[in-house]
Write an enzyme that holds these catalytic residues in place. Structure first.
Site, mmCIF file in Angstrom:
data_model
loop_
_atom_site.group_PDB
_atom_site.id
_atom_site.type_symbol
_atom_site.label_atom_id
_atom_site.label_comp_id
_atom_site.label_asym_id
_atom_site.label_seq_id
_atom_site.Cartn_x
_atom_site.Cartn_y
_atom_site.Cartn_z
ATOM 1 N N ARG A 103 2.905 1.136 3.350
ATOM 2 C CA ARG A 103 2.094 -0.080 3.176
ATOM 3 C C ARG A 103 2.898 -1.181 2.482
ATOM 4 O O ARG A 103 2.658 -2.370 2.709
ATOM 5 C CB ARG A 103 0.802 0.260 2.409
ATOM 6 C CG ARG A 103 1.023 0.812 1.028
ATOM 7 C CD ARG A 103 -0.208 1.496 0.447
ATOM 8 N NE ARG A 103 -0.463 2.822 1.036
ATOM 9 C CZ ARG A 103 -1.481 3.610 0.723
ATOM 10 N NH1 ARG A 103 -2.370 3.230 -0.175
ATOM 11 N NH2 ARG A 103 -1.626 4.784 1.288
ATOM 12 N N LYS A 143 7.924 14.392 -2.413
ATOM 13 C CA LYS A 143 7.084 15.286 -1.616
ATOM 14 C C LYS A 143 7.503 16.736 -1.838
ATOM 15 O O LYS A 143 8.667 17.000 -2.154
ATOM 16 C CB LYS A 143 7.266 14.969 -0.119
ATOM 17 C CG LYS A 143 6.594 13.696 0.346
ATOM 18 C CD LYS A 143 6.816 13.496 1.845
ATOM 19 C CE LYS A 143 6.188 12.208 2.344
ATOM 20 N NZ LYS A 143 4.728 12.161 2.211
HETATM 21 N N1 BES Z 1 4.619 9.000 5.760
HETATM 22 C C1 BES Z 1 3.561 9.442 4.927
HETATM 23 C C2 BES Z 1 2.304 9.812 5.720
HETATM 24 C C3 BES Z 1 2.432 11.036 6.577
HETATM 25 C C4 BES Z 1 2.069 12.275 6.091
HETATM 26 C C5 BES Z 1 2.839 10.935 7.889
HETATM 27 C C6 BES Z 1 2.155 13.391 6.903
HETATM 28 C C7 BES Z 1 2.930 12.054 8.711
HETATM 29 C C8 BES Z 1 2.582 13.281 8.221
HETATM 30 C C9 BES Z 1 3.183 8.333 3.959
HETATM 31 O O1 BES Z 1 4.223 7.520 3.542
HETATM 32 C C10 BES Z 1 2.640 8.996 2.731
HETATM 33 O O2 BES Z 1 3.376 9.670 2.080
HETATM 34 N N2 BES Z 1 1.368 8.781 2.470
HETATM 35 C C11 BES Z 1 0.733 9.378 1.359
HETATM 36 C C12 BES Z 1 -0.127 8.342 0.696
HETATM 37 C C13 BES Z 1 -0.668 8.749 -0.642
HETATM 38 C C14 BES Z 1 0.466 8.851 -1.643
HETATM 39 C C15 BES Z 1 -1.684 7.744 -1.077
HETATM 40 C C16 BES Z 1 -0.106 10.549 1.853
HETATM 41 O O3 BES Z 1 -0.680 10.449 2.949
HETATM 42 O O4 BES Z 1 -0.135 11.561 1.190
HETATM 43 MN MN MN Z 2 5.270 8.343 1.872
#
Ligand code: BES
Ligand code: MN
Ligand code: ZN
Length: 475
Positions: A325, A251
């Site tokens: 997931r 990230k």
């Molecule tokens: N934990 C994150 C989702 C999240 C984002 C929670 C911001 C709280 C605030 C999750 O694991 C994630 O990174 N999801 C990705 C999925 C994508 C790679 C398909 C996302 O939402 O960007």
């Molecule tokens: Mn994630």
């Protein structure tokens, strides 16, 4: 004027009514009038708080009023506040219940995560210690309040867990926190990495393999159903990523600190089990949480790796940041196989896309069962933790098909990110009624709300506690 207000007005030689007039106080919802050192009254201050028209009074409004009393007086130097709840003839709620709801709201708002502030100035520290509520029929009020206090204890536990930083709270300490529920009569099992390997949880283990901190799955069982009734449990499943760097699909650093609360789904399940056991809910409930840390390292999984889930289905991990997931896939499967639950609800801070769709007030609901979706929606409305249902269908599901494995963990197309995440989860759910709550937007609040101070909200505990009370304990 209510009886007590009238009496105070008289004692103060009309100061209360003069102040009301001078400030145009009409008792509208949220209106606040403060009289300091009112003459003729042995009080340091007298506060009038409006709750609006009698016929509009409901639980949420009373809770908000209780919260306002706390937020308005917490640091004003007062240590004791006495709240007088007069009988209101036209109120749809009994006076004793009004008092209980007020107390509940006040309690919820009084939460504070202060353990790491060692140098706080005295004037910033809460002075308020005691809130006394004066009401006719206090036995009934106490009785109504007793289970609410247990629910609040569950909410506070969740808020504590969500607020802890990830150097303190990683899978092992989080599992140990869950273990403390044993003193309430919850049976708690901690499955370690060796056990997870034996069970074949390849999807969960793939996420965990980049971290030096080993993963755990924690199983909590509360058996409160009357004998021979409703034997099959209701099941709650939580995503417990104690920190989500994204892994090798790392990230951006901006805002990454928020990912300490990527374990909120598990935090809610643990807090919920505390609430249910605390108030001795007449239900059999199981909570299962998957605890991992998602880190990039020499041992981390790579984009393109293929893992085999406990269900036997294979997954191509195209993005290591779509890790929640993967964790839930194995935990959902395990829960359903072991417990044959009569329904399953999972909670997860699963997608950033749900924040795009719904913002930070309402959680996303996904379900394969209209009845379950309806009951969850109703419970959310009743407690002020709203959910909004999204559609699911085969055309979304298809986007997860993959050339080299049974599925991929992202679609690689734009749009509907929260729905396709839910579709992924559904591939690990068989015939059982199931719902998924995407709580990524509602888990953390950047501003104070009437019954929720800013920070970890505990969103989901009250909703599911209410859902269990209204729907599972009866039927
Ligand atoms: N934990 C994150 C989702 C999240 C984002 C929670 C911001 C709280 C605030 C999750 O694991 C994630 O990174 N999801 C990705 C999925 C994508 C790679 C398909 C996302 O939402 O960007
Ligand atoms: Mn994630
Ligand atoms: Zn995550």
């Amino acid at each position: 004027m209510l009886p007590t207000t009238a009496a105070l007005d008289k004692k103060s030689g009309g100061a209360v009514s003069r102040a009301m007039k001078a400030s145009r106080f009409k008792g509208e919802k949220g209106q606040w009038l403060s009289l300091l050192a009112p003459s003729g009254l042995p009080l340091s201050r007298l506060v009038l708080l409006g709750i609006g028209k009698a016929e509009d009074i409901d639980d949420k409004r009373l809770q908000a009023a209780g919260g306002r009393i706390v937020s308005g007086l917490a640091t004003k130097g007062e240590s004791t506040v006495r709240v007088v709840v007069d009988a209101i003839k036209e109120s749809p709620i009994r006076t004793s219940d009004m008092a209980a709801q007020l107390a509940f709201g006040a309690l919820l708002r009084s939460y504070r995560f202060g353990k790491y502030r060692t140098k706080e100035k005295a004037k910033d520290k809460p002075s308020l210690k005691t809130l006394m509520i004066q009401v006719r029929g206090h036995d009934a009020a106490r009785k109504a309040y007793a289970p609410m206090e247990k629910t609040a204890a569950g909410v506070f536990f969740t808020r504590d867990l969500v607020s802890e930083p990830s150097n303190v709270l990683y899978p092992e300490p989080l599992a140990r926190q869950a273990k403390t529920l044993e003193k309430l009569g919850v049976k708690v099992e901690i499955l370690n990495q060796a056990r997870l390997k034996k069970l074949g949880m390849g999807a969960l283990l793939g996420v965990a393999q980049g971290s030096v901190r080993p993963p755990y799955v924690v199983v909590m069982q509360w058996k409160g159903a009357p004998k021979a009734k409703n034997k099959r449990p209701v099941a709650f499943i939580g995503k417990g990523v104690t920190f989500d760097t994204g892994g090798i699909s790392i990230k951006p650093s901006n805002g990454m600190e928020d990912m300490k609360w990527d374990m909120a789904g598990s935090g809610v399940v643990i807090g919920l089990m505390k609430a249910l056991a605390g108030r001795k809910a007449k239900v059999n409930a199981v909570g299962v949480v998957g605890l991992v840390e998602n880190m990039p390292s020499g041992s981390a999984q790579r984009p393109g790796d293929i893992v085999t889930s406990m269900s036997g289905q294979t997954i191509e991990v195209l993005n290591t940041d779509a890790e929640g997931r993967l964790v839930l896939a194995d935990v959902l499967w395990y829960c359903q196989k072991r417990f044959k639950p009569r329904l399953m609800v999972d909670l997860a801070t699963l997608t950033g896309a749900i924040i795009v769709a719904l913002g930070t007030e309402i959680a996303g609901l996904f379900s394969n069962d209209d009845d379950l979706a309806k009951h969850l929606t109703e419970a959310g409305d009743a407690v002020g933790e709203e959910v909004w249902r999204f559609p699911m269908n085969d055309s979304f599901d298809k986007l997860l098909n993959c050339n080299i494995a049974d599925m991929k963990n992202i679609t690689g197309t734009r749009g509907a990110g929260s729905i396709t995440a839910a579709q992924f989860l559904q591939r690990f759910v068989n015939k059982v009624p199931w719902a998924h709550l995407d709580i990524a937007g509602v888990t953390w609040s950047s501003k104070d709300k009437p019954t929720v101070p800013k920070g970890g909200t505990g969103f989901g505990v009250r909703l599911l506690d209410r859902f269990v009370a209204d729907y599972c304990e009866k039927g």
